[in-house]
Design a protein around this motif. Structure first.
Motif, PDB file in Angstrom:
ATOM      1  N   ALA A 169     -74.875 -34.108 -35.670  1.00 10.38           N
ATOM      2  CA  ALA A 169     -74.588 -35.289 -34.844  1.00 10.38           C
ATOM      3  C   ALA A 169     -75.883 -35.911 -34.339  1.00 10.38           C
ATOM      4  O   ALA A 169     -76.023 -37.143 -34.282  1.00 10.38           O
ATOM      5  CB  ALA A 169     -73.684 -34.893 -33.676  1.00 10.38           C
ATOM      6  N   ARG A 170     -76.845 -35.079 -33.976  1.00 12.40           N
ATOM      7  CA  ARG A 170     -78.141 -35.592 -33.522  1.00 12.40           C
ATOM      8  C   ARG A 170     -78.852 -36.322 -34.657  1.00 12.40           C
ATOM      9  O   ARG A 170     -79.413 -37.409 -34.472  1.00 12.40           O
ATOM     10  CB  ARG A 170     -78.983 -34.428 -33.003  1.00 12.40           C
ATOM     11  CG  ARG A 170     -80.278 -34.800 -32.250  1.00 12.40           C
ATOM     12  CD  ARG A 170     -81.473 -34.971 -33.179  1.00 12.40           C
ATOM     13  NE  ARG A 170     -81.653 -33.870 -34.090  1.00 12.40           N
ATOM     14  CZ  ARG A 170     -82.417 -32.798 -33.839  1.00 12.40           C
ATOM     15  NH1 ARG A 170     -83.069 -32.705 -32.705  1.00 12.40           N
ATOM     16  NH2 ARG A 170     -82.538 -31.838 -34.768  1.00 12.40           N
TER      17      ARG A 170
ATOM     18  N   VAL B 138     -75.589 -38.498 -31.065  1.00  6.64           N
ATOM     19  CA  VAL B 138     -75.880 -37.877 -29.780  1.00  6.64           C
ATOM     20  C   VAL B 138     -77.337 -38.144 -29.446  1.00  6.64           C
ATOM     21  O   VAL B 138     -78.217 -37.981 -30.304  1.00  6.64           O
ATOM     22  CB  VAL B 138     -75.627 -36.346 -29.817  1.00  6.64           C
ATOM     23  CG1 VAL B 138     -76.011 -35.706 -28.485  1.00  6.64           C
ATOM     24  CG2 VAL B 138     -74.158 -36.065 -30.129  1.00  6.64           C
ATOM     25  N   GLY B 139     -77.609 -38.561 -28.223  1.00 12.52           N
ATOM     26  CA  GLY B 139     -78.977 -38.816 -27.801  1.00 12.52           C
ATOM     27  C   GLY B 139     -79.767 -37.516 -27.646  1.00 12.52           C
ATOM     28  O   GLY B 139     -79.187 -36.421 -27.529  1.00 12.52           O
TER      29      GLY B 139
ATOM     30  N   GLN C  32     -79.445 -30.657 -23.860  1.00 14.50           N
ATOM     31  CA  GLN C  32     -78.602 -30.008 -22.853  1.00 14.50           C
ATOM     32  C   GLN C  32     -77.469 -29.229 -23.513  1.00 14.50           C
ATOM     33  O   GLN C  32     -77.177 -28.085 -23.142  1.00 14.50           O
ATOM     34  CB  GLN C  32     -78.046 -31.055 -21.890  1.00 14.50           C
ATOM     35  CG  GLN C  32     -77.240 -30.455 -20.731  1.00 14.50           C
ATOM     36  CD  GLN C  32     -76.817 -31.499 -19.716  1.00 14.50           C
ATOM     37  OE1 GLN C  32     -77.393 -32.573 -19.666  1.00 14.50           O
ATOM     38  NE2 GLN C  32     -75.822 -31.182 -18.914  1.00 14.50           N
ATOM     39  N   LEU C  33     -76.821 -29.844 -24.504  1.00 12.32           N
ATOM     40  CA  LEU C  33     -75.725 -29.166 -25.200  1.00 12.32           C
ATOM     41  C   LEU C  33     -76.236 -27.975 -25.998  1.00 12.32           C
ATOM     42  O   LEU C  33     -75.578 -26.926 -26.064  1.00 12.32           O
ATOM     43  CB  LEU C  33     -75.012 -30.156 -26.128  1.00 12.32           C
ATOM     44  CG  LEU C  33     -74.212 -31.257 -25.424  1.00 12.32           C
ATOM     45  CD1 LEU C  33     -73.774 -32.321 -26.427  1.00 12.32           C
ATOM     46  CD2 LEU C  33     -72.993 -30.659 -24.720  1.00 12.32           C
TER      47      LEU C  33
END
Length: 523
Positions: free
Chosen positions: A488-489, A494-495, A501-502
């Motif tokens: 996703a990154r 996702v930023g 953080q995740l």
């Protein structure tokens, strides 16, 4: 006997010891040392002397690379705080504490000559490096938590290099070279940092070549060149060869193996390094037995006992101290593990070879040599033979024999079910004779039935099994979650801040799984 005949005979002896140790349920490498002691005492033949050149040119690069090659970098990186704390400040503290306890004991008892701070520090540096070979092999056999095995192996990989650097610096001071404190720090950083750079360069170069080669034997050769070439290149440049080989092994085992090797090639390379590790371990533990003269050690046994207690107490203080500091972080170490890590700090061939390299003109050299030899022998025999009951008493492992039988039966049933599903597909395809398929089908149905019966009959702690299975499933799903998060990154879904953080949250839960905890860690 000629050297090649002696080596062949030692391989034969090692094979016999391995068979006997398996039947007696004792660590194989631990059993090799008393066998070497016995053979050396009987003088049936003369083994090659265990020298610094032999260890550094033949044994150490292969053993270090093999261990690093099998470590997943992501796991090591996730536990970097604990591993680095044990391997760098932990080694320095262990050296200082061992020296302090030795000097204190020398002032209190007449058994131990007053060696002084300088020689006590040298002894502490020589004995600081731990040898996890026996312990890690035992952990894998007993089914210890993966993170505990990683901590023991990762610490040893790095503390070999740091202990060699500290030993060299202390010896230089003793021999009259008195650098400033700043110069010592610079020398340490240069040796360690230079070793990392050399190892990364050679590991990346070998991995890049592997990507364009699809020949198992050539890739085995390239990995061998990376192992020994990284050590020799670093040694020629005056930096740490051990740290260089660790870096090369991590790069080749993670980047090179995953990106450049086909599954078939990877199996061939891994099998080669598994065998080489077994062969080198066999020889080095036998050589250790030959190098130790039991009669000489018995003459100074009170001194050896005092030195062994000082070394063990110092390690315990370091482990518990670091564990207390890490308790405030996500890298906390379970309390039961601190005892296992303390008792698992066996000493080995590196300590013996370092102390043998001391110049003959050094005061009390023979005493320091025999103290190191004695501590190595006691640690291998006493700690190596008591690790199994200790880990079981602390609840780190339990019922592994029954669990292993259960897992074997479950794997056999799974494979049989897979084959039966394939046979079902062939039957629907109508390309083969039904009678032939029915005959094979009956055979695999019988295998599945027998395996199911073995699973039912296995005497297992069901609650322990359920807990282990839950941890395994949770860990697998967390790794899946981690992979999806990275994807996703990469796709800008996702930023970076949210990703970090995740990722930290997933890693915290992975650490909890590796510690054997099923519940979520407290936020």
């Amino acid at each position: 006997m000629r050297t090649e005949s002696v080596v062949l005979l030692m391989f034969l002896i090692a094979s016999g010891v391995a068979i006997a140790a398996r039947r007696l349920n004792i660590p194989y490498t631990v059993a090799l040392v008393p066998v070497g002691l016995l053979l050396g005492a009987l003088h049936l033949f003369n083994a090659p002397a265990l020298t610094r050149e032999m260890l550094f040119l033949i044994f150490l690069p292969g053993l270090v690379f093999e261990a690093a090659f099998h470590i997943h970098f992501e796991n090591l990186w996730r536990d970097r705080l604990a591993v680095l704390a044990l391997a760098i400040p932990g080694v320095l503290l262990a050296i200082a504490l061992t020296a302090a306890l030795l000097v204190f004991a020398g002032a209190l008892t007449s058994y131990l000559p007053h060696v002084g701070w300088a020689l006590a520090l040298l002894f502490g540096a020589a004995i600081a490096a731990t040898d996890p070979i026996s312990v890690v092999a035992l952990f894998r056999e007993l089914g210890a938590p993966a993170r505990l095995t990683l901590l023991v192996e990762g610490e040893s990989l790095l503390n070999d290099g740091t202990s060699i650097v500290f030993f060299s610096l202390i010896l230089a001071v003793l021999m009259g070279q008195v650098p400033s404190g700043g110069a010592l720090v610079v020398d340490f950083a240069r040796e360690v940092g230079g070793g990392v750079v050399v190892g990364l360069a050679i590991g990346l170069a070998a991995s890049q070549v592997v990507r364009y080669v699809d020949a198992a034997m050539v890739e085995v050769m390239l990995m061998t060149v990376a192992a020994y070439g990284s050590f020799l290149a670093a040694d020629q440049l005056g930096v740490s060869g051990v740290i260089s080989t660790v870096a090369a092994g991590l790069v080749c085992g993670n980047y090179g193996a995953r990106r450049g090797m086909s599954p078939t090639t990877y199996i061939a390379v891994r099998t080669f390094w598994d065998y080489l590790g077994f062969a080198l371990n066999s020889l080095i533990f036998l050589f250790m037995g030959f190098a130790i003269h039991l009669r000489t050690l018995l003459e100074i046994w009170p001194i050896i006992v005092v030195a062994y207690l000082a070394v063990t107490l110092a390690r315990g203080l370091v482990i518990f101290g670091i564990s207390g500091v890490l308790a405030m972080t996500r890298a906390r170490i379970p309390r039961a593990w601190t005892l296992v890590l303390t008792w698992g700090g066996l000493r080995g061939a590196l300590s013996m070879v370092l102390v043998l390299s001391l110049p003959d003109t050094l005061p009390l050299r023979n005493l320091i040599v025999n103290m190191v030899f004695g501590v190595v022998l006691v640690s291998i025999l006493v700690q190596g033979l008591t690790m199994t009951p200790l880990t079981r008493r602390l609840g780190v492992v339990s019922g592994h024999g029954a669990l292993r039988d259960y897992e074997l039966a479950r794997a056999r049933r799974h494979l049989a079910d897979e084959v039966l599903a394939e046979i079902s597909g062939l039957q629907h395809g109508r390309l083969l004779e039904p009678e032939a398929l029915d005959a094979v089908k009956a055979e695999y149905e019988q295998r599945a039935s027998e395996a199911g019966a073995q699973m039912t009959q296995a005497e297992l702690d069901r609650e322990h099994l359920l807990r282990q299975e839950t941890v395994g499933v949770r860990r697998r799903l967390l790794l899946f979650e981690r992979q999806r998060l990275r994807e996703a990154r990469d796709r800008d879904l996702v930023g970076e801040e949210a990703y970090n953080q995740l990722l930290a949250d997933v890693d915290a839960r992975l650490l909890a799984c590796d510690n054997g905890h099923v519940s979520e860690p407290a936020s």
